[in-house]
Design a protein around this motif. Structure first.
Motif, short mmCIF file in Angstrom:
data_model
loop_
_atom_site.label_atom_id
_atom_site.label_comp_id
_atom_site.label_asym_id
_atom_site.label_seq_id
_atom_site.Cartn_x
_atom_site.Cartn_y
_atom_site.Cartn_z
N MET A 149 0.47 -1.43 0.25
CA MET A 149 -0.33 -0.18 0.42
C MET A 149 0.65 1.41 0.31
SD MET A 149 -3.04 1.54 2.93
CE MET A 149 -1.64 1.53 4.11
N PHE A 150 1.82 1.37 0.87
CA PHE A 150 3.03 2.40 1.39
C PHE A 150 3.67 2.70 -0.06
CE2 PHE A 150 1.77 2.08 5.38
CZ PHE A 150 1.07 2.96 6.19
N SER A 151 4.30 1.40 -0.34
CA SER A 151 4.75 1.64 -1.51
C SER A 151 4.68 1.85 -2.61
CB SER A 151 6.36 -0.02 -1.56
OG SER A 151 5.17 -0.78 -2.56
N SER A 152 3.17 1.72 -3.43
CA SER A 152 2.81 2.09 -4.38
C SER A 152 2.27 3.34 -4.16
CB SER A 152 1.48 0.80 -4.57
OG SER A 152 0.36 0.99 -3.83
N ILE A 153 2.23 3.99 -3.46
CA ILE A 153 1.52 5.15 -3.35
C ILE A 153 2.87 6.51 -3.90
CG2 ILE A 153 1.46 7.13 -1.72
CD1 ILE A 153 -0.73 5.23 -0.42
N ILE A 154 3.99 5.23 -3.15
CA ILE A 154 4.93 6.15 -3.72
C ILE A 154 5.75 6.48 -5.24
CG2 ILE A 154 7.94 6.77 -3.58
CD1 ILE A 154 7.50 5.22 -0.59
N SER A 155 5.63 4.59 -4.83
CA SER A 155 5.53 4.60 -7.44
C SER A 155 4.71 5.38 -8.09
CB SER A 155 4.69 3.15 -7.58
OG SER A 155 5.02 3.25 -8.38
N GLY A 156 2.86 5.38 -7.86
CA GLY A 156 2.23 6.14 -8.96
C GLY A 156 2.47 7.63 -8.10
N LEU A 157 3.57 8.55 -7.73
CA LEU A 157 3.44 9.57 -7.89
C LEU A 157 4.55 9.70 -8.74
CD1 LEU A 157 3.04 10.88 -4.03
CD2 LEU A 157 1.39 11.35 -5.48
N PHE A 158 5.11 8.75 -9.12
CA PHE A 158 6.46 9.41 -10.12
C PHE A 158 5.43 9.01 -11.66
CE2 PHE A 158 9.07 8.59 -6.59
CZ PHE A 158 9.98 9.41 -7.08
N VAL A 159 4.21 8.46 -11.64
CA VAL A 159 3.24 8.52 -13.19
C VAL A 159 3.37 9.74 -13.70
CG1 VAL A 159 1.82 7.91 -14.30
CG2 VAL A 159 2.48 5.82 -12.49
N LYS B 244 1.78 11.57 -15.77
CA LYS B 244 0.24 12.09 -16.18
C LYS B 244 -0.85 10.88 -16.31
CE LYS B 244 -2.51 15.35 -18.51
NZ LYS B 244 -3.06 16.28 -20.08
N THR B 245 -1.98 11.30 -15.63
CA THR B 245 -3.05 10.39 -16.06
C THR B 245 -4.71 10.32 -15.19
OG1 THR B 245 -4.06 7.82 -14.66
CG2 THR B 245 -3.66 9.82 -12.78
N ASP B 246 -5.47 9.97 -16.42
CA ASP B 246 -6.88 10.69 -16.27
C ASP B 246 -6.86 9.85 -15.39
OD1 ASP B 246 -6.54 12.76 -18.91
OD2 ASP B 246 -6.25 10.71 -19.85
N ALA B 247 -7.20 9.32 -14.66
CA ALA B 247 -7.93 8.21 -13.52
C ALA B 247 -7.55 7.10 -13.20
CB ALA B 247 -9.49 7.56 -14.39
N VAL B 248 -8.17 6.35 -12.04
CA VAL B 248 -7.17 5.54 -10.66
C VAL B 248 -7.91 5.08 -10.92
CG1 VAL B 248 -6.05 5.41 -8.84
CG2 VAL B 248 -5.54 7.28 -10.08
N TYR B 249 -7.70 3.49 -10.92
CA TYR B 249 -8.66 2.75 -10.85
C TYR B 249 -8.46 1.19 -10.11
CZ TYR B 249 -11.30 -1.35 -12.44
OH TYR B 249 -12.29 -2.46 -13.15
N LEU C 95 -4.07 7.97 -3.89
CA LEU C 95 -3.27 8.26 -5.40
C LEU C 95 -4.38 9.22 -5.83
CD1 LEU C 95 -1.00 5.18 -6.23
CD2 LEU C 95 -0.18 7.59 -5.91
N SER C 96 -6.13 8.52 -5.82
CA SER C 96 -6.08 9.79 -6.83
C SER C 96 -6.45 11.29 -6.12
CB SER C 96 -7.92 9.02 -7.14
OG SER C 96 -8.83 9.31 -5.68
N ARG C 97 -6.29 11.76 -4.69
CA ARG C 97 -6.99 12.49 -4.19
C ARG C 97 -5.50 14.20 -4.17
NH1 ARG C 97 -11.23 11.08 -4.01
NH2 ARG C 97 -10.86 11.80 -5.85
N LEU C 98 -3.97 13.16 -4.30
CA LEU C 98 -3.10 13.14 -4.68
C LEU C 98 -2.56 13.97 -5.98
CD1 LEU C 98 -0.35 11.26 -2.50
CD2 LEU C 98 -1.47 13.24 -2.19
N PRO D 87 -10.67 11.38 -10.77
CA PRO D 87 -11.28 10.33 -10.47
C PRO D 87 -10.69 9.06 -9.83
CG PRO D 87 -11.34 10.85 -12.48
CD PRO D 87 -10.87 11.90 -12.32
N PHE D 88 -11.70 8.35 -8.69
CA PHE D 88 -11.52 7.64 -8.15
C PHE D 88 -11.85 5.94 -8.87
CE2 PHE D 88 -11.71 4.76 -4.15
CZ PHE D 88 -10.93 3.57 -4.35
N ILE D 89 -11.60 5.09 -8.94
CA ILE D 89 -12.76 4.28 -9.72
C ILE D 89 -12.30 3.16 -8.40
CG2 ILE D 89 -13.44 2.71 -11.23
CD1 ILE D 89 -12.16 5.62 -12.13
N LEU D 90 -12.71 2.22 -8.04
CA LEU D 90 -13.28 1.05 -6.97
C LEU D 90 -13.63 -0.34 -7.91
CD1 LEU D 90 -12.28 -0.35 -4.63
CD2 LEU D 90 -14.13 0.69 -3.33
#
Length: 406
Positions: A85-95, A97-102, A117-120, A124-127
């Motif tokens: 959970m924590f490492s994927s948040i860090i990893s995601g911040l280096f992407v 550009k994105t239009d949606a978080v799924y 990540l969707s908030r940062l 939009p956050f799709i679950l």
């Protein structure tokens, strides 16, 4: 559209969650989207680095650190979940550009990472709700700590409410969420399915080799391929084999791993249960000849109301291989099999009904062939993952457009 797709489960690991994530991401790429998958390293490997990037079938794959799940304690499992959970948040911040978080659940902590990540990223956050993780953990006593379960339930409800949109894999799950107070207008159903390309590449010429190798002769072969866990209730198969006896002309073949595999083997040895074959886990390519060699594919879960609204992805795997499904699951899954004349049903957990169904199949091989002829066409028409990805693509585009118009 640029999609950030979170799933802790991804190939080369083997399993239903891994298969769905890979096939869906691959087909979203074919629909013209840029897909970045945030996942982790295969559980059987030690971390050799904190992060790793690779490309697979046009998918940008970013792997991040996790503690290894030893499968022996809830503490190790939670450490595995939280670390990803924590490492994927860090990893995601280096992407870039994105239009949606799924984010795909199970488990909830991957969904929590997606929400953060969707908030940062202000997207939009799709679950995606693949199973009712907290409910099943409670039923199966996977976590006995009441405080932990209480907080897990709070997190689950929080994520349901905060999600901009929710995808469930069964209509039963959608109704269950609505009963929990989730707005039904923001829930869509995208069922599990199969990749048609995999069906076309399935090897059938090895069928006789498999039967000869394992001395199956003319036995009716019932194949169970997948996780041997608490939810599956596979004791019923051993009890049915005992009822049928050694002269039944049946072999039950188990392929896979899981916490119940050793107890099942121990029970089989202790009770001298005949007609059983246990094999190690295999990848998809290795497994396909075993599907070809089988006559029926078994799908079973314990008899509980929540499992009645579950459709195991194994149903579609069996049908994709062109094999009738021998199903012991209540509700929606059984309806799919019977309405499409794609198999035989027995009451979940009822060994006598299972033995009776198998005995009927042994005595009527032509009937099994008739069922087999129905199966592949049903999958191609209704449960093609390319078609399902196209449906998901449209849903995601509408969510993103709606967000931009607000």
């Amino acid at each position: 559209m640029k999609i950030l797709y979170l799933s802790q489960h991804f190939p080369p690991e083997i399993g239903a969650a891994q298969g769905r994530a890979y096939d869906m991401a691959k087909n979203l790429v074919k629909e013209g989207h840029e897909v970045t998958v945030l996942t982790t390293f295969p559980n059987h490997e030690r971390n050799r680095s904190l992060f790793k990037e690779e490309t697979k079938e046009g998918i940008q794959v970013r792997r991040s650190f996790r503690f290894q799940d030893t499968k022996k304690s809830s503490k190790a499992r939670l450490a595995n979940y939280f670390s990803f959970m924590f490492s994927s948040i860090i990893s995601g911040l280096f992407v870039r550009k994105t239009d949606a978080v799924y984010a795909s659940s199970p488990h909830l902590f991957t969904a929590a990472s997606g929400y953060v990540l969707s908030r940062l990223l202000r997207k939009p956050f799709i679950l995606e709700v693949r199973d009712l993780w907290v409910d099943f953990a409670t039923i199966l006593s996977q976590f006995s700590n009441p405080l932990l379960l209480k907080w897990a339930r709070k997190l689950e409800n929080f994520l349901y409410q905060k999600a901009d949109h929710i995808i469930t894999v069964t209509y039963g799950y959608k109704e269950h969420l609505i009963k929990q107070g989730v707005d039904g207008r923001k829930i869509d159903v995208v069922t599990n399915g199969v990749d048609i390309e995999d069906i076309q590449s399935a090897a059938s010429e090895e069928k006789e080799e498999i039967r000869k190798k394992h001395e199956l002769g003319n036995d009716l072969v019932v194949l169970y391929a997948g996780n041997m866990g608490a939810a599956q209730g596979l004791d019923v198969v051993l009890d049915a084999a005992n009822i049928l006896g050694p002269e039944a002309g049946v072999t039950f073949c188990f392929i896979g791993e899981g916490v119940e595999k050793d107890p099942l083997k121990a029970k089989a040895d202790f009770e001298h249960i005949p007609n059983l074959l246990f094999l190690d886990s295999m990848n998809k390519e290795e497994l396909m000849p075993y599907y070809q060699a089988a006559d029926l594919c078994l799908v079973t879960l314990k008899n509980h109301p929540l499992f009645h609204i579950t459709i195991p992805s194994k149903v579609f795997d069996c049908m994709a291989a062109g094999k009738p499904v021998l199903i012991g699951v209540g509700g929606e899954a059984t309806d799919i099999v019977l309405e499409n004349e794609a198999g035989i049903a027995f009451e979940p957990g009822n060994a006598e009904e299972l033995a009776e169904a198998v005995n009927k199949a042994v005595k009527n091989r032509e009937w099994i062939k008739e069922l087999e002829s129905n199966v592949s066409e049903v999958v191609k028409q209704k449960y093609n993952r390319r078609t399902l990805a196209r449906k998901l693509s449209g849903i995601l585009e509408n969510v993103v457009k709606g967000e931009k118009n607000d």
